[in-house]
Design a protein around this motif. Structure first.
Motif, PDB file in Angstrom:
ATOM      1  N   ALA A  15       0.841  -1.205   0.000  1.00 31.84           N
ATOM      2  CA  ALA A  15       0.000   0.000   0.000  1.00 31.84           C
ATOM      3  C   ALA A  15       0.876   1.255   0.000  1.00 31.84           C
ATOM      4  CB  ALA A  15      -0.929  -0.005   1.204  1.00 31.84           C
ATOM      5  N   SER A  16       1.929   1.251   0.798  1.00 29.23           N
ATOM      6  CA  SER A  16       2.833   2.406   0.846  1.00 29.23           C
ATOM      7  C   SER A  16       3.528   2.623  -0.494  1.00 29.23           C
ATOM      8  CB  SER A  16       3.895   2.211   1.930  1.00 29.23           C
ATOM      9  OG  SER A  16       3.307   2.202   3.195  1.00 29.23           O
ATOM     10  N   MET A  17       3.956   1.538  -1.102  1.00 28.64           N
ATOM     11  CA  MET A  17       4.628   1.643  -2.404  1.00 28.64           C
ATOM     12  C   MET A  17       3.652   2.147  -3.472  1.00 28.64           C
ATOM     13  SD  MET A  17       6.969  -1.775  -2.388  1.00 28.64           S
ATOM     14  CE  MET A  17       8.673  -1.355  -2.750  1.00 28.64           C
ATOM     15  N   ARG A  18       2.422   1.682  -3.409  1.00 32.87           N
ATOM     16  CA  ARG A  18       1.394   2.126  -4.349  1.00 32.87           C
ATOM     17  C   ARG A  18       1.154   3.626  -4.201  1.00 32.87           C
ATOM     18  NH1 ARG A  18      -3.542   3.226  -3.173  1.00 32.87           N
ATOM     19  NH2 ARG A  18      -3.719   1.926  -1.314  1.00 32.87           N
ATOM     20  N   LEU A  19       1.009   4.066  -2.967  1.00 33.22           N
ATOM     21  CA  LEU A  19       0.780   5.489  -2.711  1.00 33.22           C
ATOM     22  C   LEU A  19       1.974   6.337  -3.140  1.00 33.22           C
ATOM     23  CD1 LEU A  19      -1.003   5.204   0.744  1.00 33.22           C
ATOM     24  CD2 LEU A  19      -2.045   5.883  -1.448  1.00 33.22           C
ATOM     25  N   ALA A  20       3.182   5.832  -2.887  1.00 37.36           N
ATOM     26  CA  ALA A  20       4.387   6.564  -3.293  1.00 37.36           C
ATOM     27  C   ALA A  20       4.466   6.706  -4.816  1.00 37.36           C
ATOM     28  CB  ALA A  20       5.637   5.860  -2.764  1.00 37.36           C
ATOM     29  N   GLU A  55       5.037 -10.586  -8.071  1.00 35.40           N
ATOM     30  CA  GLU A  55       5.806 -10.043  -9.199  1.00 35.40           C
ATOM     31  C   GLU A  55       4.916  -9.154 -10.070  1.00 35.40           C
ATOM     32  OE1 GLU A  55       9.116 -11.641 -12.316  1.00 35.40           O
ATOM     33  OE2 GLU A  55       7.440 -12.980 -11.899  1.00 35.40           O
ATOM     34  N   GLU A  56       3.690  -9.591 -10.344  1.00 32.23           N
ATOM     35  CA  GLU A  56       2.761  -8.788 -11.142  1.00 32.23           C
ATOM     36  C   GLU A  56       2.381  -7.500 -10.423  1.00 32.23           C
ATOM     37  OE1 GLU A  56      -0.558 -11.287 -12.133  1.00 32.23           O
ATOM     38  OE2 GLU A  56       0.664 -12.578 -13.432  1.00 32.23           O
ATOM     39  N   ILE A  57       2.180  -7.582  -9.116  1.00 29.02           N
ATOM     40  CA  ILE A  57       1.829  -6.401  -8.331  1.00 29.02           C
ATOM     41  C   ILE A  57       2.983  -5.394  -8.362  1.00 29.02           C
ATOM     42  CG2 ILE A  57       1.376  -5.560  -5.990  1.00 29.02           C
ATOM     43  CD1 ILE A  57      -0.099  -8.357  -5.569  1.00 29.02           C
ATOM     44  N   ALA A  58       4.186  -5.886  -8.165  1.00 29.35           N
ATOM     45  CA  ALA A  58       5.351  -4.993  -8.199  1.00 29.35           C
ATOM     46  C   ALA A  58       5.441  -4.279  -9.547  1.00 29.35           C
ATOM     47  CB  ALA A  58       6.631  -5.794  -7.930  1.00 29.35           C
ATOM     48  N   THR A  59       5.267  -5.019 -10.624  1.00 26.97           N
ATOM     49  CA  THR A  59       5.311  -4.422 -11.960  1.00 26.97           C
ATOM     50  C   THR A  59       4.216  -3.382 -12.128  1.00 26.97           C
ATOM     51  OG1 THR A  59       6.281  -6.427 -12.897  1.00 26.97           O
ATOM     52  CG2 THR A  59       5.192  -4.942 -14.441  1.00 26.97           C
ATOM     53  N   VAL A  63       7.699  -0.955  -9.423  1.00 25.09           N
ATOM     54  CA  VAL A  63       8.897  -1.254  -8.638  1.00 25.09           C
ATOM     55  C   VAL A  63       9.350  -2.669  -8.981  1.00 25.09           C
ATOM     56  CG1 VAL A  63       8.246   0.288  -6.745  1.00 25.09           C
ATOM     57  CG2 VAL A  63       7.568  -2.105  -6.652  1.00 25.09           C
ATOM     58  N   SER A  64      10.562  -2.992  -8.596  1.00 28.53           N
ATOM     59  CA  SER A  64      11.063  -4.338  -8.870  1.00 28.53           C
ATOM     60  C   SER A  64      10.666  -5.292  -7.749  1.00 28.53           C
ATOM     61  CB  SER A  64      12.590  -4.330  -9.024  1.00 28.53           C
ATOM     62  OG  SER A  64      13.206  -4.128  -7.765  1.00 28.53           O
ATOM     63  N   LEU A  65      10.558  -6.542  -8.100  1.00 26.28           N
ATOM     64  CA  LEU A  65      10.274  -7.573  -7.105  1.00 26.28           C
ATOM     65  C   LEU A  65      11.371  -7.576  -6.043  1.00 26.28           C
ATOM     66  CD1 LEU A  65       8.612  -9.984  -6.107  1.00 26.28           C
ATOM     67  CD2 LEU A  65       9.911 -11.424  -7.691  1.00 26.28           C
ATOM     68  N   GLU A  66      12.597  -7.364  -6.458  1.00 23.66           N
ATOM     69  CA  GLU A  66      13.721  -7.335  -5.526  1.00 23.66           C
ATOM     70  C   GLU A  66      13.571  -6.217  -4.500  1.00 23.66           C
ATOM     71  OE1 GLU A  66      14.786  -9.482  -9.177  1.00 23.66           O
ATOM     72  OE2 GLU A  66      13.983  -7.464  -8.880  1.00 23.66           O
ATOM     73  N   ALA A  70      13.286  -6.769  -0.502  1.00 26.13           N
ATOM     74  CA  ALA A  70      14.248  -6.122   0.389  1.00 26.13           C
ATOM     75  C   ALA A  70      13.534  -5.261   1.432  1.00 26.13           C
ATOM     76  CB  ALA A  70      15.226  -5.275  -0.423  1.00 26.13           C
ATOM     77  N   GLN A  71      12.558  -4.496   1.010  1.00 30.43           N
ATOM     78  CA  GLN A  71      11.844  -3.642   1.959  1.00 30.43           C
ATOM     79  C   GLN A  71      10.981  -4.461   2.912  1.00 30.43           C
ATOM     80  OE1 GLN A  71      10.068   0.019   0.526  1.00 30.43           O
ATOM     81  NE2 GLN A  71      11.479   0.037  -1.211  1.00 30.43           N
ATOM     82  N   TYR A  72      10.440  -5.568   2.424  1.00 23.16           N
ATOM     83  CA  TYR A  72       9.674  -6.469   3.287  1.00 23.16           C
ATOM     84  C   TYR A  72      10.584  -7.051   4.366  1.00 23.16           C
ATOM     85  CZ  TYR A  72       7.374 -10.778   4.775  1.00 23.16           C
ATOM     86  OH  TYR A  72       6.847 -11.799   5.526  1.00 23.16           O
TER      87      TYR A  72
END
Length: 79
Positions: A15-20, A55-59, A63-66, A70-72
């Protein structure tokens, strides 16, 4: 930390990554070809995601899956 807590950490992170990225749940859902409820449920830890989903969500977020992994890891290690 149990599995539900880890799932919640992942949902919060996504959610944070999506908002960012300046996206709302509907934006991500459209990119995934899924209903908005799919995004809502994994962000609120009501739904598990497998690696291919992640992986699909990250794309979709841009952002990258990596980076997600890493943040997780950082979030889980921080407690």
């Amino acid at each position: 930390m149990d599995k539900q807590q880890r799932r919640a950490k992942l949902g919060d992170l996504l959610a944070s990554m999506r908002l960012a990225a300046g996206l709302n749940q509907a934006d991500v859902a459209a990119r995934l070809g899924k209903p908005q409820s799919f995004v809502s449920k994994y962000e609120s830890a009501e739904r598990r995601v497998d690696l291919s989903d992640l992986e699909e969500i990250a794309t979709a977020i841009g952002v990258s899956l990596e980076d997600v992994v890493a943040q997780y890891r950082e979030a889980v290690d921080a407690g």
